[in-house]
Design a protein around this motif. Sequence first.
Motif, PDB file in Angstrom:
ATOM      1  N   THR A  45     -10.700  13.101  -7.648  1.00 38.57           N
ATOM      2  CA  THR A  45     -11.006  11.863  -6.939  1.00 38.57           C
ATOM      3  C   THR A  45     -11.004  10.679  -7.895  1.00 38.57           C
ATOM      4  N   CYS A  46     -11.597  10.859  -9.066  1.00 38.76           N
ATOM      5  CA  CYS A  46     -11.615   9.774 -10.057  1.00 38.76           C
ATOM      6  C   CYS A  46     -10.196   9.424 -10.505  1.00 38.76           C
ATOM      7  N   ILE A  47      -9.362  10.429 -10.673  1.00 37.58           N
ATOM      8  CA  ILE A  47      -7.979  10.180 -11.082  1.00 37.58           C
ATOM      9  C   ILE A  47      -7.233   9.416  -9.986  1.00 37.58           C
ATOM     10  N   GLN A  48      -7.484   9.767  -8.723  1.00 34.91           N
ATOM     11  CA  GLN A  48      -6.845   9.058  -7.623  1.00 34.91           C
ATOM     12  C   GLN A  48      -7.272   7.594  -7.596  1.00 34.91           C
ATOM     13  N   TYR A  49      -8.559   7.341  -7.761  1.00 29.59           N
ATOM     14  CA  TYR A  49      -9.039   5.956  -7.766  1.00 29.59           C
ATOM     15  C   TYR A  49      -8.485   5.202  -8.972  1.00 29.59           C
ATOM     16  N   ALA A  50      -8.410   5.856 -10.124  1.00 33.81           N
ATOM     17  CA  ALA A  50      -7.855   5.202 -11.314  1.00 33.81           C
ATOM     18  C   ALA A  50      -6.381   4.857 -11.102  1.00 33.81           C
ATOM     19  N   ALA A  51      -5.654   5.746 -10.446  1.00 32.63           N
ATOM     20  CA  ALA A  51      -4.244   5.476 -10.166  1.00 32.63           C
ATOM     21  C   ALA A  51      -4.098   4.290  -9.217  1.00 32.63           C
ATOM     22  N   VAL A  52      -4.972   4.192  -8.233  1.00 33.23           N
ATOM     23  CA  VAL A  52      -4.928   3.067  -7.297  1.00 33.23           C
ATOM     24  C   VAL A  52      -5.244   1.764  -8.019  1.00 33.23           C
ATOM     25  N   VAL A  53      -6.247   1.792  -8.891  1.00 35.27           N
ATOM     26  CA  VAL A  53      -6.610   0.592  -9.641  1.00 35.27           C
ATOM     27  C   VAL A  53      -5.463   0.188 -10.567  1.00 35.27           C
ATOM     28  N   ALA A  54      -4.844   1.162 -11.240  1.00 32.99           N
ATOM     29  CA  ALA A  54      -3.723   0.858 -12.137  1.00 32.99           C
ATOM     30  C   ALA A  54      -2.544   0.278 -11.353  1.00 32.99           C
ATOM     31  N   ALA A  55      -2.232   0.868 -10.207  1.00 33.78           N
ATOM     32  CA  ALA A  55      -1.129   0.355  -9.393  1.00 33.78           C
ATOM     33  C   ALA A  55      -1.444  -1.050  -8.894  1.00 33.78           C
ATOM     34  N   SER A  56      -2.690  -1.281  -8.487  1.00 32.46           N
ATOM     35  CA  SER A  56      -3.075  -2.613  -8.033  1.00 32.46           C
ATOM     36  C   SER A  56      -2.984  -3.627  -9.164  1.00 32.46           C
ATOM     37  N   ALA A  57      -3.371  -3.232 -10.367  1.00 35.78           N
ATOM     38  CA  ALA A  57      -3.290  -4.137 -11.511  1.00 35.78           C
ATOM     39  C   ALA A  57      -1.844  -4.488 -11.825  1.00 35.78           C
ATOM     40  N   ILE A  58      -0.945  -3.521 -11.725  1.00 38.26           N
ATOM     41  CA  ILE A  58       0.476  -3.790 -11.985  1.00 38.26           C
ATOM     42  C   ILE A  58       1.039  -4.744 -10.929  1.00 38.26           C
ATOM     43  N   VAL A  59       0.681  -4.514  -9.666  1.00 34.98           N
ATOM     44  CA  VAL A  59       1.152  -5.397  -8.600  1.00 34.98           C
ATOM     45  C   VAL A  59       0.598  -6.804  -8.797  1.00 34.98           C
ATOM     46  N   ALA A  60      -0.697  -6.897  -9.121  1.00 38.34           N
ATOM     47  CA  ALA A  60      -1.301  -8.216  -9.339  1.00 38.34           C
ATOM     48  C   ALA A  60      -0.666  -8.914 -10.531  1.00 38.34           C
ATOM     49  N   TRP A  61      -0.316  -8.158 -11.549  1.00 36.41           N
ATOM     50  CA  TRP A  61       0.313  -8.726 -12.745  1.00 36.41           C
ATOM     51  C   TRP A  61       1.697  -9.291 -12.410  1.00 36.41           C
ATOM     52  N   GLN A  62       2.430  -8.639 -11.524  1.00 29.13           N
ATOM     53  CA  GLN A  62       3.776  -9.065 -11.164  1.00 29.13           C
ATOM     54  C   GLN A  62       3.809 -10.090 -10.026  1.00 29.13           C
ATOM     55  N   PHE A  63       2.701 -10.254  -9.328  1.00 29.91           N
ATOM     56  CA  PHE A  63       2.676 -11.126  -8.157  1.00 29.91           C
ATOM     57  C   PHE A  63       2.677 -12.586  -8.598  1.00 29.91           C
ATOM     58  N   PRO A  64       3.493 -13.417  -7.977  1.00 26.65           N
ATOM     59  CA  PRO A  64       3.557 -14.834  -8.361  1.00 26.65           C
ATOM     60  C   PRO A  64       2.417 -15.648  -7.731  1.00 26.65           C
ATOM     61  N   PHE A  65       1.210 -15.512  -8.275  1.00 26.18           N
ATOM     62  CA  PHE A  65       0.059 -16.198  -7.705  1.00 26.18           C
ATOM     63  C   PHE A  65       0.220 -17.708  -7.707  1.00 26.18           C
ATOM     64  N   GLY A  66       0.806 -18.269  -8.757  1.00 29.15           N
ATOM     65  CA  GLY A  66       0.966 -19.726  -8.839  1.00 29.15           C
ATOM     66  C   GLY A  66       1.784 -20.281  -7.701  1.00 29.15           C
ATOM     67  N   GLU A  67       2.904 -19.640  -7.418  1.00 28.06           N
ATOM     68  CA  GLU A  67       3.763 -20.103  -6.328  1.00 28.06           C
ATOM     69  C   GLU A  67       3.086 -19.951  -4.974  1.00 28.06           C
ATOM     70  N   VAL A  68       2.389 -18.846  -4.773  1.00 31.43           N
ATOM     71  CA  VAL A  68       1.708 -18.609  -3.498  1.00 31.43           C
ATOM     72  C   VAL A  68       0.593 -19.628  -3.306  1.00 31.43           C
TER      73      VAL A  68
END
Length: 124
Positions: free
Chosen positions: A66-89
């Motif tokens: 369960t901890c590994i699943q949550y860590a994977a979700v957090v890592a995937a979310s961090a990668i998406v947030a890192w690539q997301f163009p927040f400034g333009e949005v």
Amino acid sequence: MDKFEQRKGGTDTLSDSTVQSKDPDFDSWLSQQLQFNEPYLDDDGFCERVMEQLPAPSRRAERRATCIQYAAVVAASAIVAWQFPFGEVLSEAARQSISLYSLIGLGILSSLAAMTGGILAARR
């Protein structure tokens, strides 16, 4: 592949028309190769006995998974947030006079709901 190779002169190379499935002989040969006509091998319950003798997963192993699943979700979310163009949005949202907080809140809530649903579905 015997019949197919004999028809093509015994070579291992295939012509472009054969690879693109334009050859009816190739289609019949391929469908013949993809049929599984081997009989079922009865093992007299051997697999079931082996599976019954395996130890049940421990509570610790389940928590670790369960901890590994949550860590994977957090890592995937961090990668998406890192690539997301927040400034333009943000600039577009301000220009369109959309409530920025409701837009971001809605996105975060829907992402969390989708990830939680995925984790719960994977655990069942």
